[in-house]
Design an enzyme around this catalytic site. Structure first.
Site, PDB file in Angstrom:
ATOM      1  N   GLU A   1     -47.818  15.505  -2.505  1.00 15.32           N
ATOM      2  CA  GLU A   1     -48.355  14.565  -1.517  1.00 15.32           C
ATOM      3  C   GLU A   1     -47.352  14.290  -0.394  1.00 15.32           C
ATOM      4  O   GLU A   1     -46.892  13.162  -0.204  1.00 15.32           O
ATOM      5  CB  GLU A   1     -48.813  13.275  -2.182  1.00 15.32           C
ATOM      6  CG  GLU A   1     -49.986  13.497  -3.128  1.00 15.32           C
ATOM      7  CD  GLU A   1     -50.660  12.208  -3.579  1.00 15.32           C
ATOM      8  OE1 GLU A   1     -50.006  11.154  -3.540  1.00 15.32           O
ATOM      9  OE2 GLU A   1     -51.842  12.271  -3.974  1.00 15.32           O
TER      10      GLU A   1
ATOM     11  N   GLU B   1     -55.890  16.496  -8.492  1.00 16.92           N
ATOM     12  CA  GLU B   1     -55.741  15.265  -9.284  1.00 16.92           C
ATOM     13  C   GLU B   1     -57.040  14.488  -9.238  1.00 16.92           C
ATOM     14  O   GLU B   1     -57.763  14.514  -8.229  1.00 16.92           O
ATOM     15  CB  GLU B   1     -54.654  14.353  -8.705  1.00 16.92           C
ATOM     16  CG  GLU B   1     -53.248  14.852  -8.856  1.00 16.92           C
ATOM     17  CD  GLU B   1     -52.240  13.860  -8.261  1.00 16.92           C
ATOM     18  OE1 GLU B   1     -52.564  12.655  -8.133  1.00 16.92           O
ATOM     19  OE2 GLU B   1     -51.133  14.298  -7.919  1.00 16.92           O
TER      20      GLU B   1
HETATM   21  C1  GLA Z   1     -50.987  10.408  -6.504  1.00 15.33           C
HETATM   22  C2  GLA Z   1     -49.762  11.149  -6.990  1.00 15.33           C
HETATM   23  C3  GLA Z   1     -49.545  11.078  -8.473  1.00 15.33           C
HETATM   24  C4  GLA Z   1     -49.874   9.714  -9.005  1.00 15.33           C
HETATM   25  C5  GLA Z   1     -51.287   9.367  -8.616  1.00 15.33           C
HETATM   26  C6  GLA Z   1     -51.771   8.049  -9.167  1.00 15.33           C
HETATM   27  O1  GLA Z   1     -52.085  11.162  -6.324  1.00 15.33           O
HETATM   28  O2  GLA Z   1     -49.738  12.484  -6.585  1.00 15.33           O
HETATM   29  O3  GLA Z   1     -48.204  11.404  -8.731  1.00 15.33           O
HETATM   30  O4  GLA Z   1     -48.988   8.773  -8.498  1.00 15.33           O
HETATM   31  O5  GLA Z   1     -51.355   9.282  -7.218  1.00 15.33           O
HETATM   32  O6  GLA Z   1     -53.112   7.851  -8.860  1.00 15.33           O
END
Ligand code: GLA
Ligand code: ZN
Length: 682
Positions: A156, A315
């Site tokens: 991210e 995710e």
């Molecule tokens: C993001 C991050 C993860 C985690 C999630 C929690 O997407 O990439 O490492 O912190 O949020 O929802």
């Protein structure tokens, strides 16, 4: 058959997620149990190493990857593949203590302290040197590992840095962009206004919050530069891995409608698109179906970045997240719906954050496949395992792709420029929502749009809608003209073609760059309404008589020099009787102009007309139902998603339902929140 599967090693779809065994290295029993539970949950891949730098390299220069090697080997021997992350999303304390330039500076130029994540300067040479060392070690050790599917770059990527190194890089970037000619920049930014002229590039600061932030060209170029800077960092990591022998595909996980960077640009430099999807289900302001349509739009955006291959949902949350103002559990059944929506829209993966819940720190209450109780009989575990089994049943969809003929234009710099323009109302600009509302209207007619940029290839599309295309990149006027001329249906709205790529107003009438001819009109005034203001438009029938009236809110334009056919007229206010929706037949196609904001469902006639003219089949779907299709060379998979908790029956559906293996012959009955996949030969 199409053979654009993302991972030839995997026979089907990926199911898995972020796994952090480094938090449990002192508990071998837990690590052993995790593998058993993963197998029970039908998990076939994990993402490792996302934030593992301080375990990989606890002390500067002392790198130990044996733990990771053991875990990867063990997973692989149990049929679980690995996506390996570079650990650069967060830094060990030793690094910041010794190399403070690695820490980011805030928007006043003040250096942050150590901590959190994505708090680094992506241009810091010292930081890059350390990144190079750890990434090289990872690639040397794990490239070519039979269990390694791909490389996940950082995690991210986000944010801006206002440090001195970045300020200088920005100046160099500007010098390149403006051919080392400061007068070119002065003209582009219109700096004579408020005496903002620069004599040289080294006089230019980033738009500090306590400095110059009213030069709109500067603000926009800073965002473009920051996109370049993050991409440059990402490419540096990719180059490092490649130089050390890595040949596996690369990705970085994008975020929902992310604002900081132009993902059209970043996406060019990775092999596979992935993104993190966290729907806010059962919220207090919209229906589940509306929340899911927003997700659907995001999926479409990410799919469209490389539409000849599937994307990845990297995710999603099993159960719930822990970072919203209200962290509500997803109701039973919803896990399947959210996961199947990703597959339906073109993802070949359902992945989670996270496999096992952390015992401590800020994410200890975030949803996970394996909860602190550590068993396989929790509601969430059972829903995840059932989904894993469903994914096996539909594994043949892996590699299939979409084939859409309708597209919505969504440029990042247009989005930024609209928000930064001192015009309209900052309360109601709502560019994103406007794009989504157009998407939703097509979806309600069973037609799935792609999301595209101005600069990409438009050849596959028969209808393009470009809401609020305020910024026209170079050559886009001609591109729209060619598209319509060649038989395309193009829809524009109020606030189209006002400025060029430098944000300088187009002279001679809007929409500029030759588009007044294409649309057969000019816009003379754009009027902003207060929420309490009301206007309406009268929709005209084929004989030009008013058939019914539709509410107008937020924005209305006064058009002039209209040679296009008038499809609706304003009903009230000082523009009563003037054209509000027009159609200009131009070459072999039509250019539609909607000079006001309405609910899209109130102007459904326009969508039907464009679809008819483009010879695209459509069928109004029952409310709360989403339909998506994926194709191989010889078959089509239609996904029906019931986005509400009420059961529904959809008539006239035929084909083999892949999850249950049942033949559907007419009525398709769906439970609340159910998802169905129908296969038909082409
Ligand atoms: C993001 C991050 C993860 C985690 C999630 C929690 O997407 O990439 O490492 O912190 O949020 O929802
Ligand atoms: Zn910096």
């Amino acid at each position: 058959m199409t053979t654009n599967k993302l991972f030839p090693q995997i026979n089907g779809l990926l199911h898995g997620g972020d796994y952090n065994p480094e938090q449990w290295l002192d508990s071998p029993d837990i690590l052993e149990k995790d593998i058993k539970l993963m197998k029970q949950a039908n998990i076939n891949c994990v993402t490792l190493g996302v934030f593992s730098w301080s375990v990989h390299e606890p002390v500067e220069g002392q790198i130990n990857l044996d733990w990771l090697s053991d875990i990867m080997d063990n997973l692989y021997s149990n049929g679980i593949y690995t996506i390996l992350a570079t650990p650069t999303g967060a830094r060990p304390a030793w690094l910041d203590a010794k190399y403070p330039s690695a820490m980011r500076c805030d928007d006043k130029g003040v250096r942050n302290h150590h901590g959190v994540r994505h708090n680094h300067c992506m241009q810091s040479p010292e930081f890059r040197e350390k990144v190079n060392i750890i990434d090289t070690a990872l690639a040397k050790r794990f490239a070519g590992h039979p269990g390694l599917l791909m490389w996940h770059i950082s995690n991210e990527l986000s944010g801006y840095c206002y440090c001195d190194t970045c300020r200088k890089k920005f100046q160099e970037w500007l010098a390149d962009r403006y051919d080392h000619d400061i007068d070119k920049l002065n003209k582009a930014w219109w700096t004579t206004f408020w005496s903002h002229r620069f004599n040289s590039f080294d006089q230019i600061d980033p738009p500090y919050s306590n400095g110059e932030n009213c030069v709109l060209g500067l603000n926009l170029d800073w965002k473009r530069f920051s996109t370049w800077s993050a991409t440059d960092f990402m490419r540096f990591e990719i180059d490092t891995l490649r130089a050390a022998g890595a040949t596996e595909p690369t990705t970085t996980n994008f975020m929902e409608m992310f604002y900081d960077y132009d993902y059209w640009y970043m996406s060019k430099f990775i092999d596979v698109i992935s993104w993190d999807n966290y729907p806010e289900m059962h919220n207090s302001w919209q229906s589940d179906a509306h929340q899911l349509l927003e997700r659907s739009f995001n999926h479409a955006l990410f799919r469209s970045m490389k539409k000849d291959q599937p994307f990845m949902m990297m995710e999603s949350a099993p159960g719930l997240v822990n970072w919203r103002p209200y962290n509500k559990y997803r109701r039973p059944g919803v896990h399947k719906l959210i996961s199947m929506q990703a597959i339906a829209t073109g993802s070949d993966t359902v992945q989670y954050f996270q496999i096992r819940k952390s015992r401590g720190s800020s994410e200890q209450w975030h949803g996970a496949v394996i909860d602190h109780i550590g068993t396989n009989d929790t509601r969430i575990f059972k829903e995840v395992a059932a989904l894993g089994s469903d994914l096996k049943n539909i594994s043949e969809v892996a590699g299939s792709i979409s084939n859409n003929k309708v597209a919505i234009l969504f440029d990042w710099d247009n989005r930024w420029a609209i928000d930064d323009a001192w015009a309209l109302s900052n309360e109601t600009k709502n560019f994103d929502k406007t794009c989504m509302s157009i998407y939703n209207e097509f979806m309600s007619l069973g037609v799935e749009p792609d999301i595209i940029s101005s600069d990409m290839d438009w050849d596959d599309y028969k209808i393009i809608c470009a809401p609020m295309l305020y910024v026209l990149h170079d050559g886009i006027g001609a591109k729209i003209s060619d598209f319509v001329n060649a038989g395309g249906q193009f829809m524009a709205t109020y606030f189209t073609g006002y400025v060029n790529k430098d944000l300088l107003a187009n002279l001679g009438g809007f929409p500029g760059d030759g588009l007044s001819d294409v649309f057969g009109l000019r816009s003379e005034e754009i009027d902003t309404l207060y929420p309490e203001d009301k206007n309406s438009i009268q929709i005209l029938d084929k004989l030009g008589r008013a058939s019914h009236s539709v509410e107008v809110y937020d924005y209305q334009e006064m058009l002039r020099d209209v040679s296009a056919d008038v499809l609706a007229k304003f009903g009230d206010d000082y523009i009563a009787g003037l054209p509000a929706i027009t159609r200009n037949s131009y070459g072999d196609g039509n250019a539609y102009y909607v000079a006001c904001r309405t609910n899209q469902s109130d102007i459904e006639f326009l969508y039907r007309e464009m679809l008819d003219k483009a010879s695209i089949d459509y069928k109004k779907l029952p409310s709360n139902i989403e339909k998506h299709s994926r194709f191989t060379d010889d078959c089509r998979y239609d996904f029906y998603l019931n986005c509400s908790k009420s059961p529904v029956t959809i008539p006239n559906i035929y084909g083999l339902e892949l999850i249950t293996g049942k033949q559907i012959d007419g009525d398709l009955s769906m439970d609340g929140y159910d998802a169905i996949v129908i296969k038909n030969s082409l």
